[in-house]
Write an enzyme that holds these catalytic residues in place. Structure first.
Site, PDB file in Angstrom:
ATOM      1  CG  ASN A 250      -2.177  -0.827   0.992  1.00 28.67           C
ATOM      2  OD1 ASN A 250      -2.536  -1.118  -0.143  1.00 28.67           O
ATOM      3  ND2 ASN A 250      -2.830  -1.227   2.065  1.00 28.67           N
ATOM      4  CB  CYS A 338      -6.981  -2.737   8.820  1.00 29.47           C
ATOM      5  SG  CYS A 338      -8.682  -2.139   8.796  1.00 29.47           S
ATOM      6  CB  SER A 339      -6.822  -0.979   4.220  1.00 24.45           C
ATOM      7  OG  SER A 339      -5.821  -1.955   3.971  1.00 24.45           O
ATOM      8  CD1 TRP A 342     -14.076  -1.221   6.074  1.00 23.10           C
ATOM      9  CD2 TRP A 342     -14.555   0.943   5.788  1.00 23.10           C
ATOM     10  NE1 TRP A 342     -13.889  -0.946   4.748  1.00 23.10           N
ATOM     11  CE2 TRP A 342     -14.180   0.383   4.538  1.00 23.10           C
ATOM     12  CE3 TRP A 342     -14.921   2.290   5.842  1.00 23.10           C
ATOM     13  CZ2 TRP A 342     -14.149   1.130   3.361  1.00 23.10           C
ATOM     14  CZ3 TRP A 342     -14.883   3.023   4.667  1.00 23.10           C
ATOM     15  CH2 TRP A 342     -14.503   2.459   3.449  1.00 23.10           C
ATOM     16  CG  ASP A 343     -13.717  -4.688   6.538  1.00 20.49           C
ATOM     17  OD1 ASP A 343     -14.921  -4.788   6.804  1.00 20.49           O
ATOM     18  OD2 ASP A 343     -13.306  -4.327   5.418  1.00 20.49           O
ATOM     19  NE  ARG A 344      -7.461  -6.219   7.340  1.00 20.25           N
ATOM     20  CZ  ARG A 344      -6.652  -6.236   6.276  1.00 20.25           C
ATOM     21  NH1 ARG A 344      -5.751  -7.203   6.166  1.00 20.25           N
ATOM     22  NH2 ARG A 344      -6.732  -5.313   5.344  1.00 20.25           N
ATOM     23  CE  LYS A 380     -17.061  -1.131   2.209  1.00 22.89           C
ATOM     24  NZ  LYS A 380     -16.622  -0.722   0.858  1.00 22.89           N
TER      25      LYS A 380
END
EC number: 3.1.3.95
Length: 632
Positions: A250, A338-339, A342-344, A380
């Protein structure tokens, strides 16, 4: 209803994947919201209800000599293998389901049709039941170090963040604004959890737009403000939940991770949790193992290992444990990303909160945790759960993994959670059902734009009204502790049969020692309640008052005394409920008297034995109450 070509098909066979002898013959109905299979037998009538939104895929298989097969896979891990006598009927049902289970617009979701017979005032109170601000107040905000800010009230700073944020008191508006511009999608560092005892905080954000050598003074000042908000530690941990290789890739795209040379007093840590695409593939491999008809032990264990699912669960758990130890033992604050955050990030922060704070281990506390860390912070749900006909690459079982981590913890600490596994499974099913508005949309701003508070109802009142079904009889308030320290050795991770094989009727029912104990404790409480009532009635009949020093009250006093025992500061994972599991079922945890006894011989939750054949049948499922009139 315009999408339904054939609303009723008779003589449809429901195949059993374990044995042909147990296959059923019945009638298939299609309604605007459900697929209903009515199984006709000589003595009973069973109904299987499948919500259209629960359907993951519909596959029309090759025509056979026995008929035309249709395979329906569900997001709740239920499989329906139907066999139609006529190819035309199979095609009609197939075409109808393709349109019904993949709505194009949010207004077509079940929540916009569902009405639990509440008035507008009840609807409003339902949405106000869970408050993130109240949870901040419970943590002790605002205080000398942190404040509740409305700087994002119009979602202008970050469209995917909540309107109310927890920020360091020493951070200026310029610092906050500049940091937001330097973070991916404007998701600046904000407070997730504040530990009152250690004054350490868990904060969350997205990756910085650092690229190969970019820096931002305001972002550096923001992290310095977070560090200064904790007087008990000279540094903060910055935890990147991604594998290091992914984060470095990234960087080439202008994003990446913090350069320790530019940030004073930070200690950087990678955790190595894989991305949504790896997790989606892993779950698919796991379900392939679950769907094997008669695997050998070698094939089953090899398939389970090759799926990597439990390895990913362990990675999430390891990260959560790291955060909890940093906050509790090192008294250090932690910044997690994380990126996009909103997930990890949601997985790790919410898991750490669960380990640190016993409130989140209660029935209502878990609702607050999900509302705060997942719903308000922009996980999301619509994309990850595939609510609409959208990009399938956006779907991923991120929230399912969190629920499994909670279940894995409950296996190590069976007495510290107020809820049982049925509560977790019910939440999982409701996430995909779209019956309530909580999990529709991808962020708070989208939900406000859709006016979900006006057009749909909240799930939380429904769960609280039925909380007696979700209470853990082993729950002991006396065992509440400041922090849980689970073991993350591989031997402590189990396959969650209750989730992934929940609908497999062909499996032999096997009760664990814990299940047997739950049944015994529930029977004991029911017996004591009945005896108390009979004693009261007898006293009334005799014209005297019940003896306050009787055996029932004495036993209750003993229970109350046991509940007031001081709690240990830490609960280890090695046998916190050993006295109960070893056979001492005399003491019953609070709330056990409200638990319903389960009959393990009964069919799955969405099947109903109905004896009436001529009159209207009222069927109450976990997702609806509908009246079905069977034609004579």
């Amino acid at each position: 209803m315009e999408h339904i070509i054939t609303p009723k098909v008779e003589n449809v066979k429901l195949l059993n994947r374990y044995t042909e002898k147990k296959s059923a013959l019945g009638t298939l109905y299609l309604t605007a919201t459900h697929l209903i299979y009515v199984e006709q037998t000589s003595n009973t009538r069973k109904e299987t209800w499948v919500l259209h939104h629960h359907i993951l895929s519909v596959e029309k298989l090759l025509l056979t000599a026995s008929g035309c097969p249709l395979l329906i896979r569900c997001k709740t891990f239920q499989h329906l293998h139907l066999l139609f006598q006529k190819e035309r009927d199979c095609q009609d049902v197939y075409q109808s389901l393709l349109r019904l289970f993949q709505p194009v617009k949010e207004e077509e979701l079940y929540a916009f049709l569902y009405n639990p017979h509440q008035n507008e005032e009840e609807r409003r109170r339902g949405w106000e039941l869970i408050s993130v601000v109240n949870d901040f107040n419970r943590m002790g905000l605002s205080n000398d170090y942190w404040e509740i800010s409305h700087i994002n009230k119009n979602f202008e700073m970050c469209s995917t963040y909540p309107s109310i944020l927890g920020l360091p008191k020493s951070a200026s508006v310029a610092t906050v604004t500049g940091s937001a511009k330097f973070r991916s999608r404007g998701r600046l560092p904000v407070l997730s959890y504040y530990h009152k005892d250690t004054k350490a905080a868990i904060c969350r954000c997205s990756q910085p737009l650092s690229g190969l050598n970019s820096r931002c003074v305001e972002d550096e000042q923001m992290l310095q403000a977070i560090s200064q908000a904790n007087p008990n530690s000279p540094f903060i941990y910055v935890v990147d939940t991604r594998p290091k290789l992914n984060a470095m890739a990234n960087r080439a795209a202008g994003k990446g991770y913090e350069n320790e040379d530019n940030y004073s007093n930070i200690r950087f840590q990678f955790q190595g949790i894989e991305n949504i695409h790896v997790m989606r593939s892993s779950l698919q491999k796991l379900l392939e193992v679950c769907s094997m008809k008669s695997p050998s032990m070698s094939d089953y264990l090899t398939g389970l290992e090759n799926s990597g699912w439990l390895r990913h669960i362990k990675s999430v758990m390891d990260a959560g444990v790291f955060l909890a130890k940093a906050v509790c033992e090192e008294r250090a604050s932690v910044l997690v990303h994380c990126s996009d955050g909103w997930d990890r990030t949601a997985q790790v922060c919410s898991l750490a909160c669960l380990l640190l704070d016993p409130y989140y281990r209660t029935i209502k506390g878990l609702m607050v945790l999900i509302e705060k860390e997942w719903i308000s912070f922009g996980h999301k749900f619509s994309h990850r759960c595939g609510h609409l006909d959208s990009d399938p690459k956006e779907a991923s079982p991120v929230f399912t993994q969190f629920l499994e981590c909670v279940w894995q913890l409950s296996q190590q600490f069976p007495c510290v959670f107020e809820f049982n596994e049925h509560y977790l499974i019910e939440i999982h099913d409701q996430v995909y059902a779209c019956q309530y508005g909580n999990f529709i949309g991808n962020c708070q701003k989208e939900r406000l734009d859709m006016r979900l508070h006006e057009k749909t109802f909240s799930l939380w009142p429904h769960l609280l009204e039925n909380q007696h079904q979700y209470r853990n009889p082993l729950y002991r308030r006396s065992l509440e502790s400041t922090v849980l320290r689970p073991s993350t050795l591989p031997l402590h991770f189990k396959f969650w049969c209750g989730m992934y094989n929940h609908y497999d009727r062909g499996m032999h029912p096997k009760q664990s020692v814990l299940d047997t104990l739950l049944t015994l404790t529930q029977r004991q409480v029911e017996g004591e309640r009945t005896m108390t009532e009979l004693q009261r009635q007898l006293a009334v009949a005799d014209g005297v008052l019940p003896d306050p020093a009787g055996p029932i009250n004495t036993h209750a006093d003993q229970n109350n005394q046991s509940e007031k025992m001081p709690a240990p500061p830490v609960v280890q994972s090695n046998g916190s409920c050993a006295p109960l599991i070893n056979g001492n079922v005399k003491e019953v945890g609070p709330g056990a008297e409200n638990s319903n006894q389960e009959d393990r011989e009964e069919p799955a939750a969405n099947e109903h034995d109905l004896s009436s054949k001529d009159k209207p049948v009222f069927v109450e499922t976990e997702h609806s109450k509908e009246e079905v009139q069977e034609s004579s």
